[in-house]
Structures are given as C-alpha cells and as structure tokens.
Design an enzyme around this catalytic site. Structure first.
Site, mmCIF file in Angstrom:
data_model
loop_
_atom_site.group_PDB
_atom_site.id
_atom_site.type_symbol
_atom_site.label_atom_id
_atom_site.label_comp_id
_atom_site.label_asym_id
_atom_site.label_seq_id
_atom_site.Cartn_x
_atom_site.Cartn_y
_atom_site.Cartn_z
ATOM 1 N N GLY A 1 37.153 40.868 36.643
ATOM 2 C CA GLY A 1 37.241 42.324 36.751
ATOM 3 C C GLY A 1 36.041 42.973 37.414
ATOM 4 O O GLY A 1 35.017 42.338 37.648
ATOM 5 N N GLU A 2 36.205 44.253 37.738
ATOM 6 C CA GLU A 2 35.132 45.033 38.357
ATOM 7 C C GLU A 2 34.674 46.083 37.330
ATOM 8 O O GLU A 2 35.408 47.034 37.048
ATOM 9 C CB GLU A 2 35.674 45.703 39.638
ATOM 10 C CG GLU A 2 34.778 46.775 40.229
ATOM 11 C CD GLU A 2 33.325 46.351 40.454
ATOM 12 O OE1 GLU A 2 33.079 45.292 41.059
ATOM 13 O OE2 GLU A 2 32.431 47.091 40.013
ATOM 14 N N SER B 1 27.390 43.459 37.319
ATOM 15 C CA SER B 1 27.613 43.055 38.703
ATOM 16 C C SER B 1 28.767 43.847 39.308
ATOM 17 O O SER B 1 29.816 44.008 38.690
ATOM 18 C CB SER B 1 27.944 41.549 38.726
ATOM 19 O OG SER B 1 28.127 41.110 40.045
ATOM 20 N N SER C 1 27.177 42.452 44.706
ATOM 21 C CA SER C 1 27.785 41.342 45.434
ATOM 22 C C SER C 1 27.875 41.744 46.908
ATOM 23 O O SER C 1 28.792 42.443 47.304
ATOM 24 C CB SER C 1 29.180 41.060 44.872
ATOM 25 O OG SER C 1 29.083 40.763 43.509
ATOM 26 N N LEU C 2 26.901 41.297 47.675
ATOM 27 C CA LEU C 2 26.830 41.721 49.078
ATOM 28 C C LEU C 2 27.617 40.743 49.957
ATOM 29 O O LEU C 2 28.519 41.146 50.689
ATOM 30 C CB LEU C 2 25.359 41.818 49.492
ATOM 31 C CG LEU C 2 25.055 42.518 50.796
ATOM 32 C CD1 LEU C 2 25.603 43.930 50.829
ATOM 33 C CD2 LEU C 2 23.543 42.534 51.059
ATOM 34 N N HIS C 3 27.244 39.496 49.917
ATOM 35 C CA HIS C 3 27.994 38.396 50.537
ATOM 36 C C HIS C 3 28.089 38.425 52.066
ATOM 37 O O HIS C 3 28.691 37.510 52.651
ATOM 38 C CB HIS C 3 29.421 38.289 49.974
ATOM 39 C CG HIS C 3 29.494 38.094 48.488
ATOM 40 N ND1 HIS C 3 28.584 37.348 47.782
ATOM 41 C CD2 HIS C 3 30.365 38.564 47.561
ATOM 42 C CE1 HIS C 3 28.899 37.357 46.488
ATOM 43 N NE2 HIS C 3 29.963 38.093 46.330
ATOM 44 N N CYS D 1 38.660 40.580 46.670
ATOM 45 C CA CYS D 1 37.712 39.714 47.407
ATOM 46 C C CYS D 1 38.419 38.378 47.700
ATOM 47 O O CYS D 1 39.022 37.778 46.813
ATOM 48 C CB CYS D 1 36.444 39.484 46.588
ATOM 49 S SG CYS D 1 35.542 41.003 46.232
ATOM 50 N N GLU E 1 38.569 35.593 30.162
ATOM 51 C CA GLU E 1 37.618 34.491 30.016
ATOM 52 C C GLU E 1 36.214 34.998 29.710
ATOM 53 O O GLU E 1 35.808 36.043 30.207
ATOM 54 C CB GLU E 1 37.568 33.684 31.325
ATOM 55 C CG GLU E 1 38.859 32.978 31.610
ATOM 56 C CD GLU E 1 38.862 32.293 32.973
ATOM 57 O OE1 GLU E 1 37.790 31.845 33.425
ATOM 58 O OE2 GLU E 1 39.942 32.217 33.579
ATOM 59 N N CYS F 1 41.944 41.929 38.422
ATOM 60 C CA CYS F 1 41.041 42.750 39.231
ATOM 61 C C CYS F 1 41.809 43.231 40.451
ATOM 62 O O CYS F 1 42.688 42.527 40.950
ATOM 63 C CB CYS F 1 39.848 41.904 39.669
ATOM 64 S SG CYS F 1 38.611 42.813 40.625
ATOM 65 N N CYS G 1 37.843 35.009 45.639
ATOM 66 C CA CYS G 1 37.766 35.115 44.178
ATOM 67 C C CYS G 1 39.111 34.837 43.491
ATOM 68 O O CYS G 1 40.140 35.395 43.869
ATOM 69 C CB CYS G 1 37.276 36.509 43.817
ATOM 70 S SG CYS G 1 37.116 36.769 42.053
ATOM 71 N N CYS H 1 28.601 35.789 29.463
ATOM 72 C CA CYS H 1 29.174 36.409 30.659
ATOM 73 C C CYS H 1 30.556 36.930 30.262
ATOM 74 O O CYS H 1 31.431 36.136 29.878
ATOM 75 C CB CYS H 1 29.279 35.362 31.770
ATOM 76 S SG CYS H 1 30.135 35.960 33.232
ATOM 77 N N ASN I 1 32.358 28.751 44.972
ATOM 78 C CA ASN I 1 33.117 27.885 44.089
ATOM 79 C C ASN I 1 34.510 27.773 44.710
ATOM 80 O O ASN I 1 35.180 28.780 44.897
ATOM 81 C CB ASN I 1 33.156 28.547 42.704
ATOM 82 C CG ASN I 1 33.814 27.679 41.672
ATOM 83 O OD1 ASN I 1 33.565 26.475 41.608
ATOM 84 N ND2 ASN I 1 34.660 28.281 40.878
ATOM 85 N N CYS J 1 34.654 32.086 36.647
ATOM 86 C CA CYS J 1 35.737 32.846 36.012
ATOM 87 C C CYS J 1 37.031 32.937 36.819
ATOM 88 O O CYS J 1 37.029 32.871 38.021
ATOM 89 C CB CYS J 1 35.247 34.232 35.698
ATOM 90 S SG CYS J 1 34.695 34.303 34.007
#
Ligand code: SAH
Length: 359
Positions: A163-164, A195, A218-220, A120, A96, A116, A123, A109, A302, A345
């Site tokens: 993906g990472e 990211s 991406s700390l979160h 997470c 995507e 991935c 996700c 983006c 999301n 995504c």
C-alpha cells in the site's frame, strides 16, 4: 470509527475518544478508558480483561468489533530470524507484515492498505489494485500482534509494506499518534519511517504537521522519462516537483529524507543514470546554506514473476554506488533480510488470494 453495523472499533480510538465512548455510549465512568487502553494495545481480548466485570465485558463485546489481525500464516527465516506474517482481517482480506531483527532493536514493516492503486511496474502489491484502506486499528494491530507473537519489544516501525501510506493519509496520521501513546506501545515519531512513491500534495500536508518521522521517498529514476516508464505517479507529479516537496519537508521538519532507488537491469542502472541522479539531487536539494543531507538506499530489484524485471548485476550495483559517492552522495546497498522466506511484500498475499480462487 464505526462500521456499517454501528459497532465501535475500539482500537482506533484515542485515549480521550475512548473516555467519551465509555461515558456517552455506555454510561460508565471515564476511568474505564484507562483500565482497558493498555490491555487493548497489548492485544488482550475483551473476554480476558478480568479487571472489568463480566457484565461490562459482555456489553463491550456486543457493541464493539475486534479488528486485531489474525495470524493466517507465519514464516520464520532460518538465515536471520526475520518473521513474516500473513494476517487475515475481520472482513477476510489479507495483508503482510514483517519483523526484522537488527542489533539496534526489532523493526516491524507494516502494510497501509489492502492492495495498492499506484501501479509501480516492478511491484507485486499493486497487481490487483487497491481493495481498501486499513483502519487505524488494523495499522496498529499489526504492531501489536507482531509484538505479542514474537514476545519481543518492537522498537521501530517502517511503513514500507503493501500500500501507499499517503493514499490513506488520515488513518495513517491517527495511527502515528496512537502508536506513540505512553500507556500503549509508546513508539515515538523518531522511531518511525514512512515510505511514499511520491504523492506530492500529501508530502506538503505531512510536512505541515511537523511530525519528526523519517520520510523515505521511492525515487527509482533520475529523470521524468525513466521514472514515468516505471512509476505512473510520475505523470501526475514529476521529479522536479517531487524534489521540491522533499526540500519543503526537510525545511519544516529538519528530518533528512532517504531516497529509495530500486536497481532494475537495463532500465535505471546505467552509469549515465547514476550521474544524472547525483546531478539532480545535488542541484535540487543542496542549494544555498540550508543544504540537505542526502542518503540513497540502493535496492537490487526483487524479481516478481509477473513483471519480468531483472535485478542488476553486482558490478553494476557497485559502479552505481561509486558514482554517487564520488559526487558527495551517501549511498548504501540494502542488506537483504529473510531472502529464504520471500520477505518482500505483496507476494504472500497474492499466493493466498490465488489459493482462495482455486478452492
Ligand atoms: N508505497 C510506498 C511503500 C511501499 S513499497 C512506496 O512506494 O514507497 C516499499 C518500497 O519497496 C518502495 O521503495 C518500493 O518502490 C519498493 N519496491 C516495490 N516492489 C519492489 C521490488 N519488486 N523490488 C524492490 N523494491 C520494490
């Protein structure tokens, strides 16, 4: 750069690699590279490169593969013009890509892998695991196709799709240099954000390259207990090690880092979480005179059906931001674009693979 069939992936080649290809593989003069590089990077198919002889075009088509993604589906937001593509790759996999329209220009983006493996919990992209890395041609191909299809210049790139990126390090670094080529897309490092969920060894490696790209982390979560519960990568490298790498990155590149913080109701969005976050960022990153500017991007989660996580309420989000601001940390709540087309995504690709299974 060559596939199992030994075909050359032209779009993954740098200008000098393309020259060597013409000279060594085809016995053609070097200047052929200059003739086709700008066309390749505008998405012109080989068959339409009429500045080459028909015989040479045929030779190229036999020896090269065209890894430019094909548009499988396209959704356009009626609310803000955001465009979301589901692209089909040469091997049938889907990824995507999203184009967002801002006053300062168009931002694309892009995805960095098919799937991935970071796991997470909130996700959608990671649910089926990692299928494979994207080639440099497939990374840049998303930008080329987005520009070609929208007919508008893309001025900024964010690597925040499926993906990472740091788990596909070499191809991503190659892509970053390709996309900056003046004869091609000419999008410089300063217009690119990458990211990461916190692949610490690769953050150090990236810092050593001293590319002036913006890093988003991406700390979160503010502590290991909370973070490990939602991000398995934290079991490998904890919050303290991650922030140490961030400090190193800033020291080497001088580029400020933006921290992503996805707010999930009841998981990481309490006042105590906000206070801890401010404390840990201030103590890890603001020591001494080379104090680092800190910016936290708050993203209401999301909701993905499979995860069951719920987004935080408006009041909790405002209160969280206020705590950070009161401790001297800039915090913004991310404006949501393309909400009518499910622009975040991972979900479109899952739908597409679901369809494939059902058929
Ligand atoms: N692997 C990279 C980039 C891809 S995800 C990374 O982890 O940073 C881009 C951003 O979206 C990350 O900050 C990620 O944590 C976040 N994200 C993933 N799923 C989300 C969801 N359901 N709601 C909100 N943000 C999400």
């Amino acid at each position: 750069m060559t596939s199992e069939y030994e075909k050359t992936d032209l779009l993954s080649l740098s200008p000098t690699e393309l020259e060597s290809f013409f000279v060594e593989k085809l016995g053609e003069p070097k200047y052929r590279a200059k003739q086709i590089f700008p066309l390749l990077h505008r998405g012109v198919p080989l068959s339409e490169m009429t500045n080459l002889s028909k015989a040479l075009r045929e030779k190229l088509s036999e020896q090269c593969e065209d890894r430019l993604p094909r548009i499988e589906r396209k959704l356009v937001s009626a609310l803000d013009g955001t465009v979301k593509y589901l692209f089909r790759l040469l091997d049938g996999n889907c990824i995507e890509t999203v184009v967002m329209k801002y006053n300062h220009g168009n931002t694309v983006c892009i995805s960095s892998q098919v799937g991935c493996r970071m796991g997470c919990r909130f996700c959608a992209s990671t649910i089926g695991g990692r299928v494979r890395n994207l080639e440099p041609s497939e990374l840049i191909g998303q930008v080329i196709m987005a520009q070609k299809d929208t007919g508008e210049r893309i001025s900024n790139i964010v690597m925040m799709g499926i993906g990472e990126p740091l788990d596909n390090f070499n191809n991503v670094v190659k892509f970053l240099s390709l996309v900056g080529c003046e004869e091609g897309l000419n999008i410089g490092y300063r217009h690119i954000s990458l990211s990461t969920c916190g692949v610490v060894d690769k953050i150090y490696e990236l810092a050593r390259l001293e590319l002036p790209i913006t890093l988003s982390v991406s700390l979160h979560a503010p502590d290991n207990e909370t973070r490990s519960a939602i991000m398995p990568i934290n079991n490998r490298w904890g919050v303290e090690e991650l922030l140490h790498a961030c400090r190193d990155y800033y020291g080497k590149t001088g580029r400020r880092i933006s921290f992503e913080y996805t707010l999930i109701s009841g998981k990481n969005d309490s006042r105590e979480n906000a206070e801890k976050l401010a404390a840990v960022l201030n103590s890890a990153l603001r020591k001494g005179k080379d104090s680092m500017p800190i910016h936290v991007n708050l993203i209401p989660v999301n909701e993905v059906r499979e995860t069951g996580f719920k987004r935080s309420g408006g009041d909790a989000i405002k209160a969280f931001a206020a705590v950070l601001e009161s401790k001297g940390i800039r915090a913004t709540v991310r404006r949501k674009l393309g909400s009518d087309i499910n622009a975040s995504c991972g979900q479109l690709r899952r739908e597409a693979s679901g369809e494939a299974i059902n058929n």
